[in-house]
Enzyme design. Structure first.
Site, PDB file in Angstrom:
ATOM      1  N   ARG A  64       0.855  -1.184   0.000  1.00  0.00           N
ATOM      2  CA  ARG A  64       0.000   0.000   0.000  1.00  0.00           C
ATOM      3  C   ARG A  64       0.896   1.241   0.000  1.00  0.00           C
ATOM      4  O   ARG A  64       2.018   1.217   0.525  1.00  0.00           O
ATOM      5  CB  ARG A  64      -0.883   0.020   1.244  1.00  0.00           C
ATOM      6  CG  ARG A  64      -1.821   1.227   1.301  1.00  0.00           C
ATOM      7  CD  ARG A  64      -2.530   1.334   2.629  1.00  0.00           C
ATOM      8  NE  ARG A  64      -3.270   2.597   2.726  1.00  0.00           N
ATOM      9  CZ  ARG A  64      -3.878   3.029   3.829  1.00  0.00           C
ATOM     10  NH1 ARG A  64      -3.815   2.314   4.938  1.00  0.00           N
ATOM     11  NH2 ARG A  64      -4.522   4.174   3.826  1.00  0.00           N
ATOM     12  N   HIS A  65       0.423   2.330  -0.580  1.00  0.00           N
ATOM     13  CA  HIS A  65       1.206   3.573  -0.617  1.00  0.00           C
ATOM     14  C   HIS A  65       1.470   4.102   0.795  1.00  0.00           C
ATOM     15  O   HIS A  65       0.805   3.733   1.766  1.00  0.00           O
ATOM     16  CB  HIS A  65       0.475   4.635  -1.445  1.00  0.00           C
ATOM     17  CG  HIS A  65      -0.849   5.057  -0.861  1.00  0.00           C
ATOM     18  ND1 HIS A  65      -0.962   5.933   0.200  1.00  0.00           N
ATOM     19  CD2 HIS A  65      -2.120   4.709  -1.194  1.00  0.00           C
ATOM     20  CE1 HIS A  65      -2.231   6.118   0.501  1.00  0.00           C
ATOM     21  NE2 HIS A  65      -2.959   5.389  -0.323  1.00  0.00           N
ATOM     22  N   SER A  68      -0.626   9.690   2.913  1.00  0.00           N
ATOM     23  CA  SER A  68      -0.876  10.798   1.986  1.00  0.00           C
ATOM     24  C   SER A  68      -1.407  12.008   2.740  1.00  0.00           C
ATOM     25  O   SER A  68      -1.781  11.920   3.919  1.00  0.00           O
ATOM     26  CB  SER A  68      -1.899  10.377   0.919  1.00  0.00           C
ATOM     27  OG  SER A  68      -3.187  10.270   1.512  1.00  0.00           O
ATOM     28  N   THR A  69      -1.458  13.133   2.058  1.00  0.00           N
ATOM     29  CA  THR A  69      -1.973  14.354   2.680  1.00  0.00           C
ATOM     30  C   THR A  69      -3.426  14.184   3.105  1.00  0.00           C
ATOM     31  O   THR A  69      -3.836  14.675   4.158  1.00  0.00           O
ATOM     32  CB  THR A  69      -1.854  15.542   1.712  1.00  0.00           C
ATOM     33  OG1 THR A  69      -2.373  15.170   0.428  1.00  0.00           O
ATOM     34  CG2 THR A  69      -0.395  15.950   1.553  1.00  0.00           C
ATOM     35  N   TRP A  70      -4.202  13.458   2.315  1.00  0.00           N
ATOM     36  CA  TRP A  70      -5.605  13.253   2.692  1.00  0.00           C
ATOM     37  C   TRP A  70      -5.748  12.186   3.778  1.00  0.00           C
ATOM     38  O   TRP A  70      -6.691  12.246   4.560  1.00  0.00           O
ATOM     39  CB  TRP A  70      -6.438  12.905   1.451  1.00  0.00           C
ATOM     40  CG  TRP A  70      -6.792  14.124   0.633  1.00  0.00           C
ATOM     41  CD1 TRP A  70      -6.187  15.347   0.690  1.00  0.00           C
ATOM     42  CD2 TRP A  70      -7.818  14.223  -0.338  1.00  0.00           C
ATOM     43  NE1 TRP A  70      -6.772  16.208  -0.201  1.00  0.00           N
ATOM     44  CE2 TRP A  70      -7.783  15.551  -0.857  1.00  0.00           C
ATOM     45  CE3 TRP A  70      -8.759  13.351  -0.854  1.00  0.00           C
ATOM     46  CZ2 TRP A  70      -8.656  16.000  -1.835  1.00  0.00           C
ATOM     47  CZ3 TRP A  70      -9.640  13.790  -1.842  1.00  0.00           C
ATOM     48  CH2 TRP A  70      -9.584  15.101  -2.326  1.00  0.00           C
ATOM     49  N   ASN A  71      -4.837  11.203   3.843  1.00  0.00           N
ATOM     50  CA  ASN A  71      -4.818  10.298   5.000  1.00  0.00           C
ATOM     51  C   ASN A  71      -4.667  11.130   6.274  1.00  0.00           C
ATOM     52  O   ASN A  71      -5.376  10.924   7.265  1.00  0.00           O
ATOM     53  CB  ASN A  71      -3.640   9.328   4.935  1.00  0.00           C
ATOM     54  CG  ASN A  71      -3.812   8.215   3.925  1.00  0.00           C
ATOM     55  OD1 ASN A  71      -2.833   7.707   3.409  1.00  0.00           O
ATOM     56  ND2 ASN A  71      -5.048   7.816   3.643  1.00  0.00           N
ATOM     57  N   GLU A 139      -7.636   3.221  -6.421  1.00  0.00           N
ATOM     58  CA  GLU A 139      -8.388   2.960  -5.196  1.00  0.00           C
ATOM     59  C   GLU A 139      -9.881   2.828  -5.488  1.00  0.00           C
ATOM     60  O   GLU A 139     -10.357   3.159  -6.588  1.00  0.00           O
ATOM     61  CB  GLU A 139      -8.108   4.086  -4.188  1.00  0.00           C
ATOM     62  CG  GLU A 139      -8.757   3.916  -2.815  1.00  0.00           C
ATOM     63  CD  GLU A 139      -8.382   2.624  -2.090  1.00  0.00           C
ATOM     64  OE1 GLU A 139      -8.649   1.536  -2.647  1.00  0.00           O
ATOM     65  OE2 GLU A 139      -7.864   2.692  -0.964  1.00  0.00           O
ATOM     66  N   LYS A 150     -14.345  13.147   6.889  1.00  0.00           N
ATOM     67  CA  LYS A 150     -15.257  12.132   7.423  1.00  0.00           C
ATOM     68  C   LYS A 150     -16.427  12.755   8.168  1.00  0.00           C
ATOM     69  O   LYS A 150     -17.567  12.281   8.070  1.00  0.00           O
ATOM     70  CB  LYS A 150     -14.471  11.172   8.311  1.00  0.00           C
ATOM     71  CG  LYS A 150     -13.491  10.331   7.499  1.00  0.00           C
ATOM     72  CD  LYS A 150     -12.563   9.508   8.350  1.00  0.00           C
ATOM     73  CE  LYS A 150     -11.558   8.785   7.453  1.00  0.00           C
ATOM     74  NZ  LYS A 150     -10.570   8.005   8.231  1.00  0.00           N
TER      75      LYS A 150
END
EC number: 3.1.3.63
Length: 410
Positions: A64-65, A68-71, A139, A150
């Site tokens: 998996r990568h 990330s910035t959005w993670n 994804e 969220k």
């Protein structure tokens, strides 16, 4: 937000809702040391696709990568391409590159989305052959959810967001069933990867699509979404052997979700309910005393902050001796518990805090199958290292496998 949604539609090339053949068969699997029976009793609507046979043995490593910035922001990414690796994500990719240093790969596939593409570049490093962008490795397509924080998803979509969390396999949005579509796509990914030339293959993609590929390889349907963990830069390795008939196991799982960071993060306050299964199969021709010392020393370091509640062991003498020495080092009083794979023993693994089980491969395989609530029929093989850790997390919603055969501590 409209720009985010429009960008998503352009990048994912969405068409009308997809229809599926709901009579799919599970993957056939082949010869091995320790079969893990994983013939799911799942509904036909979520059954996995049979994978293509291979002409010669292939080893495939899924990654998996990195973060990330959005993670980091807690934003729903899906198949949008508006986030990149954070500095932590870059560091995770570099550690994974080191974990795979010296490992030969004949070919590499990656998702074309920036966060996975960059992770693949870091890991691939100076290898001669080129990485291949595979659109199917993007994804999960989450349509109108993509780009939302969220909390925004909860506020804007209410019941739909609750359904996404509670019953993702049956979650519907914008006329689509994203998880069902993803499972179909996961099988397509395997076709491209297993049909390619080369015996050793690297695949760098994303959390959900990797889950779908793992589940397809195990013959598990879409109700297993979120039950087979894929952490940032975690490694999962399968070996595929040529099909040798209905009674053979041709798929071997060597490890699941080996991460740059230790999967144990401390549980002294018993916040988590988890079972830590440690392989105690003694390698052939190894000196028992030397092997015991090596395993005990490596485990004591990683278990010190875990807050072990109790230690169980199977009937093997080596398992019993390991349990005794680890209990002494960690000052665990409840350690002389003999595990026999009965339902009562299985339930004992689910208590508050962390319960440790030292057992041979076949017992651990049974525990994993029991945790996933699957049994009988077709299966795969688990290859476990002495001292390798398999972690099962229990929650009110479901049971998930955090890792299988984690060995970085050894």
């Amino acid at each position: 937000m409209a720009a985010v949604v429009n960008d998503f539609r352009a990048r994912t090339r969405c068409g009308p809702p997809t229809s599926f053949d709901l009579r799919s068969t599970v993957v056939r699997t082949g010869p091995a040391r320790v079969p893990l029976n994983l013939d799911s009793t799942c509904s036909a609507a979520s059954a996995s696709k049979r994978l293509p046979d291979v002409g010669s043995t292939k080893r495939v490593t899924l990654v998996r990568h990195g973060q990330s910035t959005w993670n980091k922001e807690g934003r729903i990414q899906g198949s949008s391409d508006l986030s990149v690796l954070t500095q932590k994500g870059e560091s995770q990719a570099e550690i994974t590159r080191e974990m795979l240093q010296g490992k030969h790969f004949d070919i590499g596939f990656r998702s074309p989305l920036a966060r996975a593409s960059r992770t693949a570049e870091v890991i691939w490093d100076s290898r001669d052959s080129k990485l291949i962008d595979l659109w199917e490795l993007r994804e999960i397509d989450l349509y109108s959810f993509q780009g939302l924080l969220k909390e925004e998803g909860k506020a804007k979509y209410g019941d739909k967001y609750a359904a996404w969390k509670a019953d993702p396999a049956n979650f519907e949005i914008d006329g689509h069933f994203p998880v069902r579509e993803l499972w179909e796509r996961g099988a397509e990914c395997w076709k491209s990867i297993l049909d390619a030339d080369g015996q050793d293959v690297l695949v760098v993609a994303h959390n959900a699509v990797n889950q779908s590929m793992v589940a397809n390889a195990l013959g598990l349907g879409s109700e297993y979404f979120r039950r087979l963990s894929q952490s940032n830069c975690g490694l999962t390795t399968f070996v595929f052997n040529p099909y040798q008939g209905e009674e053979a196991h041709s798929v071997i799982l060597e490890r699941l979700n080996q991460t740059p960071a230790l999967p144990l993060k401390g549980n002294a306050d018993m916040t988590y309910n988890r079972a830590l299964l440690i392989c105690s199969s003694l390698p052939k021709d190894e000196d028992e005393a030397e092997e015991r010392t090596k395993v005990v020393e490596s485990l004591a370091k990683v278990l010190m902050e875990e807050g072990i509640k109790s230690i169980w062991h199977d009937s093997a003498a080596f398992s019993s001796s390991l349990a005794y020495e680890i209990a002494n080092l960690l000052k665990v009083k409840d350690f002389d518990n003999v595990f026999d794979s009965t339902d009562a023993n299985m339930r004992s693994l689910r208590g508050a805090g962390t319960t440790v089980l030292l057992a041979e491969e076949s017992v651990i395989a049974s525990c994993v199958a029991h945790a996933l609530q699957v049994d009988g029929g077709l299966g795969v093989t688990l290859t476990l290292s002495t001292g390798g850790m398999t972690l099962i997390d229990f929650s009110d919603q479901n049971v998930s496998i955090a890792c299988i055969n984690y060995t970085a501590h050894l």
